[in-house]
Scaffold this active site. Structure first.
Site, PDB file in Angstrom:
ATOM      1  N   GLY A  61      -5.295  26.022   4.928  1.00  9.68           N
ATOM      2  CA  GLY A  61      -4.804  25.483   4.072  1.00  9.68           C
ATOM      3  C   GLY A  61      -3.587  23.364   4.939  1.00  9.68           C
ATOM      4  N   LYS A 104       5.487  27.075  -2.604  1.00  9.07           N
ATOM      5  CA  LYS A 104       6.197  27.926  -3.957  1.00  9.07           C
ATOM      6  C   LYS A 104       6.218  29.564  -3.321  1.00  9.07           C
ATOM      7  CE  LYS A 104       2.694  25.908  -6.855  1.00  9.07           C
ATOM      8  NZ  LYS A 104       0.697  25.877  -6.584  1.00  9.07           N
ATOM      9  N   GLY A 156      -6.661  30.720   0.692  1.00 15.94           N
ATOM     10  CA  GLY A 156      -6.438  31.525  -0.316  1.00 15.94           C
ATOM     11  C   GLY A 156      -6.864  32.749   0.400  1.00 15.94           C
ATOM     12  N   ARG A 207     -15.789  22.730   8.583  1.00 10.52           N
ATOM     13  CA  ARG A 207     -16.355  23.839   7.963  1.00 10.52           C
ATOM     14  C   ARG A 207     -17.548  23.887   7.855  1.00 10.52           C
ATOM     15  NH1 ARG A 207     -12.539  24.999   2.311  1.00 10.52           N
ATOM     16  NH2 ARG A 207     -12.005  26.344   2.931  1.00 10.52           N
TER      17      ARG A 207
HETATM   18  N1  LIG Z   1      11.320  21.403   1.313  1.00 14.50           N
HETATM   19  C1  LIG Z   1      10.443  20.699   0.946  1.00 14.50           C
HETATM   20  N2  LIG Z   1      10.447  20.904  -0.296  1.00 14.50           N
HETATM   21  C2  LIG Z   1       9.134  20.726  -1.404  1.00 14.50           C
HETATM   22  N3  LIG Z   1       8.326  20.444  -0.839  1.00 14.50           N
HETATM   23  C3  LIG Z   1       7.545  21.062   0.325  1.00 14.50           C
HETATM   24  C4  LIG Z   1       8.445  21.116   0.824  1.00 14.50           C
HETATM   25  N4  LIG Z   1       8.129  21.475   2.633  1.00 14.50           N
HETATM   26  C5  LIG Z   1       7.154  21.895   2.313  1.00 14.50           C
HETATM   27  N5  LIG Z   1       6.432  21.121   0.627  1.00 14.50           N
HETATM   28  C6  LIG Z   1       5.173  21.352   0.227  1.00 14.50           C
HETATM   29  O1  LIG Z   1       4.678  22.588   0.306  1.00 14.50           O
HETATM   30  C7  LIG Z   1       3.195  22.490   0.402  1.00 14.50           C
HETATM   31  C8  LIG Z   1       2.194  23.343   0.984  1.00 14.50           C
HETATM   32  O2  LIG Z   1       2.485  23.826   0.323  1.00 14.50           O
HETATM   33  P1  LIG Z   1       1.540  25.599   0.495  1.00 14.50           P
HETATM   34  O3  LIG Z   1       0.705  24.808  -0.224  1.00 14.50           O
HETATM   35  O4  LIG Z   1       2.444  26.318   0.161  1.00 14.50           O
HETATM   36  O5  LIG Z   1       1.019  25.827   1.328  1.00 14.50           O
HETATM   37  P2  LIG Z   1      -0.319  26.093   2.214  1.00 14.50           P
HETATM   38  O6  LIG Z   1      -1.623  24.546   1.568  1.00 14.50           O
HETATM   39  O7  LIG Z   1      -0.085  25.351   4.054  1.00 14.50           O
HETATM   40  O8  LIG Z   1      -0.837  27.495   2.060  1.00 14.50           O
HETATM   41  C9  LIG Z   1       3.082  20.927   1.483  1.00 14.50           C
HETATM   42  O9  LIG Z   1       2.323  19.725   0.175  1.00 14.50           O
HETATM   43  C10 LIG Z   1       4.201  20.189   1.217  1.00 14.50           C
HETATM   44  O10 LIG Z   1       4.519  19.264   1.514  1.00 14.50           O
HETATM   45  O1  LIG Z   2     -11.086  25.355  -0.455  1.00 12.55           O
HETATM   46  C1  LIG Z   2     -11.272  27.303  -0.459  1.00 12.55           C
HETATM   47  O2  LIG Z   2     -10.010  27.334  -0.528  1.00 12.55           O
HETATM   48  P1  LIG Z   2      -8.614  26.916   0.380  1.00 12.55           P
HETATM   49  O3  LIG Z   2      -8.672  26.121  -0.043  1.00 12.55           O
HETATM   50  O4  LIG Z   2      -7.971  27.998  -0.327  1.00 12.55           O
HETATM   51  O5  LIG Z   2      -9.220  26.804   1.800  1.00 12.55           O
HETATM   52  C2  LIG Z   2     -12.418  27.581  -0.477  1.00 12.55           C
HETATM   53  O6  LIG Z   2     -13.707  26.341  -0.092  1.00 12.55           O
HETATM   54  C3  LIG Z   2     -12.583  27.863  -2.386  1.00 12.55           C
HETATM   55  O7  LIG Z   2     -12.918  27.153  -2.989  1.00 12.55           O
HETATM   56  P2  LIG Z   2     -12.172  27.706  -4.534  1.00 12.55           P
HETATM   57  O8  LIG Z   2     -10.875  28.027  -4.544  1.00 12.55           O
HETATM   58  O9  LIG Z   2     -11.896  26.456  -5.339  1.00 12.55           O
HETATM   59  O10 LIG Z   2     -12.745  29.220  -5.278  1.00 12.55           O
END
Ligand SMILES: Nc1ncnc2c1ncn2[C@@H]1O[C@H](COP(=O)(O)OP(=O)(O)O)[C@@H](O)[C@H]1O
Ligand SMILES: O=C(OP(=O)(O)O)[C@H](O)COP(=O)(O)O
Length: 484
Positions: free
Chosen positions: A434, A278, A457, A117
């Protein structure tokens, strides 16, 4: 970042080009019948029934192009003025408040563990300093409750200075007389980093008085914080009411160009890969992608809700019981829209949620009681790869399994490698924030992807078709808004 192309001068150019392309695609006659007729589900069903799968996909795809063209026209009205539109005459000696997203991970010794970033923010800062502006740089770090030393931005100064090739000054506050003194002493081409803007609770409340105080430090405003553009905070939205002009930085612009372009006028076939844990947090994006893509591949923890909705046993796998009906309706919607929605056909299961769990690969329909699915299996990888081989654009959001445990990282890494291979063949590959970004970094293929988003996000909200408050608040590319 993989896509550090020369910054376009205005968002409107890309948006207008996208509109023209989508309108042209929608206007071209179909092989059989007109577009309106072909967009009826019955027409697609007829094409399938006649065994003409190619025509059915073509018809479904053209219908999505037509609706995308409408979406693109709406987005074109959102075209924003760019920092690249500002000349030396606009900038020399001017105080420019730049909101960046410098929310980088730090280890327990306050070392930066991923500077993506910070690197992504450099082109805008350098453009401004190169034109003699005085840059007042603002960001948040983490989610502090009040002033919290471990969330100070001080550890970022050495890396920022190194990347910019100048010594960045640091303020110990965000607003107030001490900060004003530092701003007054800033030379043309200098950079002052303000302290974590979230040390003030007024930031997240978008408090107008706080926004005005922050804005009073500067003459004009650049928002380059794509990762925070989905937040209507004082430093992302509130300040625009007090600063003229308020424009988009190069990173914000590049993210919008890719993500808006990807969903409004993608090269087809267009596939989306959605994983993660989720269903509830991804439901909006899945629904929205069903309107736009030709192929939807699902992986990660969310698949078990879909399996259970289809009557399969899922053992101890993650399930969102209250989303079973929703999963059923999404499967039906995919069918109705002619989208090829693929769930993994086999899964890697574990006897506990741990890196050293016993594991085995089973068909999706044969998960024993007490076992949980933590990755997609090799047959699924093979069929996902075959589907991806037919595509021209791919968006990926969310890992295929618990990739944090090496044993269950195989599916996620296979997708990362496949996208890298496709990227090399000219397919547009977009990774949406993410954990998927962490996965492509881990595999070492981040540099070959077409675009890696700096906002998890924010990119999801954009793909869902939501407007981002930090973008909406900026000046229009052509017509300048009047300010308060
Ligand atoms: N089959 C599974 N059972 C439980 N957790 C899982 C599974 N597949 C992936 N995950 C978890 O999902 C998490 C990411 O989910 P999410 O936050 O929705 O994705 P992102 O951060 O890419 O948007 C990871 O920590 C991963 O370990
Ligand atoms: O890390 C961020 O978002 P992200 O984890 O969804 O990529 C941004 O810096 C926004 O942070 P926030 O979700 O605390 O407002």
């Amino acid at each position: 970042m993989a896509s550090a192309a020369a910054p376009p001068t205005s968002l409107s150019l890309a948006a207008r080009a996208a509109t023209r392309a989508a309108a042209a695609a929608a206007a071209t006659p179909l092989r059989r019948g007109g577009l309106a007729a072909a967009c009826q589900p019955a027409a697609r069903s007829l094409a399938f029934a006649a065994g003409d799968a190619r025509l059915a996909v073509h018809v479904a795809s053209r219908c999505r192009q037509a609706s995308s063209a409408r979406g693109t026209r709406a987005m074109a009205t959102m075209a924003k003025k760019s920092v690249g539109d500002l000349t030396e005459a606009d900038l020399e000696g001017k105080r420019v408040l730049v909101r960046a997203d410098l929310n980088v991970p730090l280890d327990e010794n306050q070392n930066i563990t991923d500077d993506t970033r910070i690197r992504a923010a450099i082109p805008t800062i350098q453009y401004l300093t190169g034109k003699g502006a005085k840059v007042i740089l603002s960001s948040h770090l983490g989610r502090p409750k009040g002033v919290t030393p471990k969330f100070s931005l001080s550890p970022l100064v050495p890396r920022l200075s190194e990347l910019l090739g100048i010594q960045v000054q640091k303020a110990d506050d965000v607003i107030g007389p001490e900060v004003e003194k530092l701003v007054s002493a800033l030379p043309n081409g200098g950079v002052l980093l303000l302290e974590n803007v979230r040390f003030y609770k007024e930031e997240e409340k978008n408090d107008p008085e706080f926004a005005q105080k922050l804005a009073s430090l500067a003459d004009l405003y650049v928002n380059d914080a794509f990762g925070t553009a989905h937040r209507a905070h004082a430093s992302t939205e509130g300040v625009t009411k007090f600063l003229e002009p308020s424009v988009a930085g190069f990173l914000l612009q590049k993210e919008l160009d890719y993500l808006v372009g990807a969903v409004s006028s993608p090269k087809r076939p267009f596939a989306a890969i959605v994983g993660g844990s989720k269903v509830s947090s991804k439901i909006g994006v899945i629904e929205s992608l069903l309107e736009k893509c030709d192929i939807l591949l699902l992986g990660g923890g969310m698949i078990f809700t879909f399996y259970k909705a289809q009557g399969l046993s899922v053992g101890a796998s993650l399930v969102e019981e209250d989303k079973l009906e929703l999963a059923t309706s999404l499967l039906a919607k995919a069918k109705e829209k002619g989208v090829s929605l693929m769930l993994p056909t086999d899964v890697v299961i574990a006897d506990k949620f741990a890196p050293d769990a016993n594991s085995q690969t089973v068909p999706a329909s044969a998960i024993p009681d007490g076992w949980m699915g933590l990755d997609i299996g090799p047959d699924s990888v093979a069929s996902f790869n075959a589907a991806l081989d037919t595509t021209q654009t791919v968006i990926w959001n969310g890992p295929m399994g618990v990739f944090e445990f090496d044993k269950f990282a195989v599916g996620t890494e296979a997708v990362a490698k496949k996208l890298a291979e496709l990227s090399g063949k000219g397919v547009t590959t977009i990774i949406g924030g993410g954990d998927s970004v962490a996965a492509v970094e881990k595999v070492g293929v981040a540099d070959v992807m077409s675009h890696i988003s700096t906002g998890g996000g924010a990119s999801l909200e954009l793909l869902e078709g939501k407007e981002l408050p930090g973008v909406v608040a900026l000046d229009e590319a052509v017509v300048t808004r009047s300010k308060l």
